[in-house]
Design an enzyme around this catalytic site. Structure first.
Site, short mmCIF file in Angstrom:
data_model
loop_
_atom_site.label_atom_id
_atom_site.label_comp_id
_atom_site.label_asym_id
_atom_site.label_seq_id
_atom_site.Cartn_x
_atom_site.Cartn_y
_atom_site.Cartn_z
N ASP B 7 12.35 -57.90 -25.49
CA ASP B 7 11.11 -59.24 -24.47
C ASP B 7 10.87 -57.44 -23.64
OD1 ASP B 7 9.39 -60.66 -23.59
OD2 ASP B 7 11.17 -60.35 -21.90
N GLU B 68 8.56 -58.40 -29.31
CA GLU B 68 7.58 -59.37 -29.05
C GLU B 68 6.52 -58.28 -28.82
OE1 GLU B 68 7.82 -61.81 -25.46
OE2 GLU B 68 5.52 -61.22 -24.96
N ASP B 141 14.25 -62.33 -19.13
CA ASP B 141 13.57 -61.15 -20.19
C ASP B 141 14.60 -61.24 -21.31
OD1 ASP B 141 11.45 -59.87 -18.09
OD2 ASP B 141 13.48 -60.87 -17.09
#
Lengths: 184, 184
Positions: B7, B68, B141
């Protein structure tokens, strides 16, 4: 001072090396473009940009790398690629301990043409004149990379004077505190 | 299949390793956050992220890295940092020949919660349940990185089936052309 200018992009990443100091004629040491195929995977394109930038750093040993500061007011898709290519350029320089400076497109245009809103042709014409080249470097990304390097060489003295002033102020402040400490 | 989920972020880059196959219980192999100081120079922060990701790749040897996919509809400043951190993660993986997969936040949320608009708490709760953890991983996260890895493991079979179908179709097409060639 030898500066590598990088105009970041995934498809075409402009690179140009300029040597000189403010107030003296500047010399171009090299100019080119690191290209990556549009149909390659993003990760592979970033690896190709890394290899290209590494070659330029190996060959020219710049004392500073000037990269265009990326803003996101432009086209969304392009900006992400530009941000990612600029990250690779900054990473390559910082990994070697080479200082990285960021300049906005309008700072660069203002530095070389006198106007922050100059067009590509005007920037190309001034880069050609300032570096005493036979013709404007092509593509525009290559000319922009040289303009970035020129901008950095010309702005660096002002920045250094500012840093010196800040350091002197801090030193003065510290010595005042030290003398206060000695007379309680 | 062992997947490292990333992330991306400059201040906190979530990382999580999940092992397993679709349709079987999944196992968490590691979770954490690569942090960089907000007052460091951008180039130095990217170097720190590179070192952090390299450590995770060295330790866990994932077969795939799921990152991501960054969009720019969010906050402008954050997005640039996110794009740059994601570039470093993709570069590290691709340099080692590890395939990189990108998943959108809504794909990830839909995969683990059933809704593309689930909130952080819901994602954290499902990650905790699916990996049979004692408590939700913190910060968010870290949980998001695990969710990315889970999403990739679950989506991979569908993607593989699609690729196989495309390849079969291409092979069929090629053999038709070949047989045409043989009977002119």
């Amino acid at each position: 001072m030898r500066v590598l200018g990088v105009d970041p992009g995934l498809t075409r990443c402009g690179v140009g090396v300029v040597e000189g100091v403010a107030g003296r004629p500047l010399t171009m040491r090299g100019v080119g473009v690191v290209r990556t195929p549009t149909d390659a995977e993003l990760g592979q394109r970033l690896v190709a940009i890394e290899q290209g930038i590494e070659q330029w750093l190996d060959e020219h040993r710049p004392e500073c790398v000037a990269v265009e500061r990326v803003f996101s007011q432009h086209n969304v898709r392009t900006v992400m690629g530009t941000a990612q290519a600029s990250a690779v350029a900054m990473l390559c320089a910082s990994r070697r301990g080479i200082p990285v400076a960021l300049h906005t497109p309008s700072e660069v245009k203002a530095a070389v043409t006198g106007s922050g809103r100059a067009d590509k042709a005007q920037v190309g014409a001034m880069v050609t004149r300032l570096l005493r080249l036979a013709a404007p470097p092509k593509p525009a990304d290559a000319a922009d990379a040289l303009a970035l390097a020129i901008c950095h060489i010309w702005r660096a003295p002002a920045k250094n004077r500012l840093q010196q002033a800040v350091q002197q102020q801090a030193a003065l402040h510290a010595s005042k505190h030290a003398s206060k400490g000695r007379t309680p």
